[in-house]
Write a protein that holds these residues in place. Structure first.
Motif, PDB file in Angstrom:
ATOM      1  N   PHE A   8     -29.700  27.706 157.116  1.00 15.60           N
ATOM      2  CA  PHE A   8     -28.991  27.097 158.245  1.00 15.60           C
ATOM      3  C   PHE A   8     -27.551  27.578 158.282  1.00 15.60           C
ATOM      4  O   PHE A   8     -26.886  27.683 157.266  1.00 15.60           O
ATOM      5  CB  PHE A   8     -29.010  25.570 158.159  1.00 15.60           C
ATOM      6  N   PRO A  22     -24.011  27.061 161.017  1.00 13.70           N
ATOM      7  CA  PRO A  22     -23.522  26.539 162.294  1.00 13.70           C
ATOM      8  C   PRO A  22     -23.472  27.594 163.385  1.00 13.70           C
ATOM      9  O   PRO A  22     -23.497  27.277 164.573  1.00 13.70           O
ATOM     10  CB  PRO A  22     -22.117  26.034 161.941  1.00 13.70           C
ATOM     11  N   SER A  30     -27.844  21.556 165.458  1.00  6.60           N
ATOM     12  CA  SER A  30     -27.206  21.110 164.218  1.00  6.60           C
ATOM     13  C   SER A  30     -26.782  19.660 164.338  1.00  6.60           C
ATOM     14  O   SER A  30     -26.636  19.114 165.430  1.00  6.60           O
ATOM     15  CB  SER A  30     -25.975  21.974 163.910  1.00  6.60           C
ATOM     16  N   ASN A  35     -28.238  18.929 158.396  1.00  2.00           N
ATOM     17  CA  ASN A  35     -28.443  20.329 158.768  1.00  2.00           C
ATOM     18  C   ASN A  35     -29.552  20.970 157.936  1.00  2.00           C
ATOM     19  O   ASN A  35     -30.363  21.747 158.437  1.00  2.00           O
ATOM     20  CB  ASN A  35     -27.149  21.122 158.594  1.00  2.00           C
TER      21      ASN A  35
END
Length: 724
Positions: A33, A35, A41, A211
């Motif tokens: 993951f 951003p 998210s 997340n």
């Protein structure tokens, strides 16, 4: 055999761990993951929770079963009528005597379907992707995502497809996720997952963890299955908020109290609408119960080890009446054995309980059970509290997102939970002395069962409750304040401390709602706030029953009292040295706000104050609960929890369910009071499950509603149904 369709994993914007697919030589990128990636998210800004229109399992029957690998054991489950569901363990898991060379995920799935069963498959354990060597002394472990062969994945998914579009393949199960979060945070182990532990406050902890749950779900969904997210500590609401398809709790083993975990699951279902279930672990100090150690030649299979059958019975029925949509257990060893004469399989220990449970619920498998709890405990959306003394007692202190310093608010939460679940947290002595049944793994509910919700709960999700008790630090904001006002205006009772009204280091002023104006911190003389008296006096008259479970006076350690100006609120109690208010109540609409005016309702030494504990008891019990179970006047027992629910049957009929789980080692009597406004027909009260002969009689009286008294067998339970 049908031609396999190749399943491709999409590439992330940031490349992750590379895997070589077994048998085909292809490289697959499992995304990490980021951003900056194209995945949704977790958000920092405050957003009100929204419900799914439908949980992924809402059209499924109740799924009941156990863990099994190989046709031999799956067939034994089916032949013995032990449910409609199979949990296929992680590849390579040493289960019984069936190896993984000739029978794998796909053959398990295909055979389960041939026997008319639903199934889920474990495909990962812990956070991250890289393998981390296991054991709590090594910071927990992570198993990389499996299976990796697209052909096997396709066969697992496609095996369960039916003409109605409801796949018997329920999803990919990722195990012990929040356990891994806590275990890896110890000492230097977090360096193995630097991105996950790259946070410095509770908001950052929540965002990082959610997340990771979103990333793991993406992997499972790209493998064409639902994501079944296992939480076993106190992070169930994070999995709901991350929109994980199914949230499944691990009960028992060395985990968190059963009633507390179910409270998180019920609250998450109400807030977010996702499906949920439980798996029940027999592990205790490295052993599981087994009646046939010859059949299960594992070092952990034990004739005398593991958790009691009584514990399993409690966990199964409590989960069912709480509304679980999956009820399964870990390991095959506690379920079956070979008959010494015939050589055939027979149910034993947990297996007998599972078979009896399925015999009861099979006729209700298409019914829907919904909790009827009227009290919610509200924590902050970013709360990271984790309860102590798990995993064979190495984890002895409460933690906060695994690595953060503990907060005063979390201390308040941990202590005041004992008002609703006395003894929910095991002690060192309980772990060492093997008093694992009660309290600790189970706890009584003297005020009834409750739901755990978070501060982002919508006004609509709060409407079902009569009482909201705020515990721990809360970050007040306009949305939350507005939802609380709507809740109270509609007739709800809110219990809170003034410090839960704070936002950005200052008090959130709403004199109309609180009936009280807080004094600004500037220029505050702290000596005026410290009380030297150790006495709290209740001021309300004997005719006022709003605090009738509160004594006239209390002695306490010194504490800090909050200064301010009383507006429309009534002063219900004061401290004696300076006559300063310590509790005020303000009527707002049809409801009332009870506002505690000490720091976190704690004394100067950080201990829970009996005065506020009794205030919470009074507010809940004076709200006229629909059902209230308590020790009987004669030979009574209070060592039980109880849960009230509604069962909506497929034929349109509706029933109330009342479950009493008795944990005491001696028989005792309990009485159930039904509110007179329920208009219960006494002739429709049926004792469906009991301890057997001698425990199947109900004494029913009519006085301001119905009173039902029954005898509870030691370490057993009773389940009543009432046609409505």
């Amino acid at each position: 055999m049908k031609k396999s369709k190749k399943i491709l994993f999409p590439m992330a914007a940031v490349l992750g761990t590379s895997f070589i697919l077994a048998g085909c030589g292809e490289t697959v990128k499992v995304p990490e993951f980021s951003p900056s990636s194209d995945y949704a998210s977790a958000v920092a800004e405050f957003k009100e929770a929204t419900r799914r229109e439908k949980g992924v399992l809402d059209d499924y029957p109740l799924l009941v079963g156990g863990m099994a690998h190989g046709k031999e054991f799956i067939g034994a489950f089916a032949d013995l009528k032990m449910g409609n569901f199979v949990w296929i363990p992680k590849q390579g898991y040493s289960l019984g005597n069936t190896d993984w060379k000739n029978e794998d995920y796909a053959t398990d799935a295909e055979y389960a379907v041939s026997r008319g069963m639903y199934y889920m498959a474990s495909h990962a354990r812990g956070l991250g992707d890289a393998f981390k060597k296991g054991g709590f002394t090594a910071g927990g472990d992570t198993h990389a995502v499996t299976p990796r062969d697209p052909e096997i994945i396709d066969r697992v998914v496609s095996a369960g497809a039916d003409e109605g579009g409801r796949n018997r393949f329920v999803g990919w199960h990722a195990e012990e996720l929040d356990a891994d979060l806590v275990q890896n945070a110890r000492l230097a182990f977090g360096a193995r997952l630097p991105k996950i532990y790259d946070f410095t406050d509770e908001l950052g902890g929540r965002i990082s963890y959610e997340n990771e749950l979103i990333r793991l779900q993406k992997i499972a969904n790209d493998m064409k299955g639902n994501f079944i997210s296992n939480q076993l500590v106190t992070h169930h609401l994070n999995a709901f908020r991350a929109n994980n398809d199914v949230v499944i709790a691990e009960l028992m083993e060395h985990g968190v109290n059963t009633e507390l975990q179910l409270a998180y699951l019920r609250g998450g279902r109400n807030m977010f609408g996702n499906s949920w279930g439980v798996w029940i672990s027999p592990w205790y100090f490295g052993e599981v119960p087994a009646a046939d150690t010859g059949l299960f030649a594992n070092e952990y299979a034990s004739l005398t080890g593991g958790h009691k059958t009584a514990s399993y019975r409690h966990a199964v029925y409590e989960s069912y009446v709480s509304g679980a949509q999956i009820i399964t257990n870990q390991e095959t060893e506690p379920l079956i054995a070979r008959d010494l004469i015939t050589g055939e399989y027979k149910d034993v220990l947990w297996g007998t309980e599972l078979k009896n449970f399925w015999e009861y619920v099979e006729k209700y498998q298409n019914s829907k059970v919904e909790s009827a709890n009227k009290t919610a405990v509200m924590i902050d959306r970013d709360n990271g509290w984790e309860v102590a003394r798990l995993w064979q007692n190495w984890y002895t202190q409460d933690t906060n997102w695994g690595k953060l310093a503990q907060t005063t608010g979390n201390n308040m939460l941990a202590q005041y939970l004992n008002v609703l679940l006395p003894g929910y947290g095991r002690t060192v002595q309980q772990v060492q002395n093997r008093t694992d049944l009660y309290p600790g793994y189970f706890a009584s509910t003297p005020l009834g069962s409750f739901d755990m919700v978070a501060s982002d709960a919508s006004a609509e999700s709060l409407e079902k409750y009569d009482n909201v008790v705020m515990l721990g630090e809360i970050k007040m904001n306009d949305t939350l304040n507005g939802n609380l006002k709507k809740f109270v205006r509609g007739g709800g009772n809110l219990v809170m401390t003034a410090y839960q009204s704070m936002a950005n280091g200052t008090f959130y002023e709403d004199p109309e709602f609180y009936g009280y104006t807080f004094q600004d911190f500037k220029g505050m003389n702290y000596s005026d706030r410290l009380t030297y008296s150790t006495t709290i006096r209740k001021l309300i008259s004997s005719q006022d029953t709003s605090l009738n479970y509160v004594q006239d006076t209390y002695t306490s350690e010194q504490f800090w009292a909050l200064l301010g100006v009383v507006g429309t609120a009534d002063v219900l109690a004061v401290e004696s040295s300076k006559n300063q208010p310590v509790l005020v109540a303000n009527e707002y609409g049809r409801g009332k706000v009870y506002l505690g005016l000490t720091e976190w309702m704690m004394d100067e030494k950080g201990n829970m104050m009996d005065f506020y504990a009794d205030t919470i008891r009074s507010v809940i019990l004076n709200s006229s609960p629909d059902v209230y179970a308590h020790a009987s006047a004669v030979d009574g027992t209070g060592d039980f929890s109880y849960q009230v629910s509604y069962r909506m049957n497929a034929d349109g009929t509706r029933q109330m369910l009342v479950l009493l789980s008795h944990y005491g080692t001696k028989d005792g009597y309990a009485t159930i009071d039904f509110n007179e406004f329920l208009d219960i027909d006494k002739d429709k009260i049926v004792l469906e499950i009991s301890g057997g002969e001698g425990y199947n009689q109900l004494e029913i009286k009519e006085s301001n509603g119905l009173n039902v008294t029954l005898k509870l067998k030691a370490e057993d339970l009773a389940l009543l149904s009432i046609d409505l």
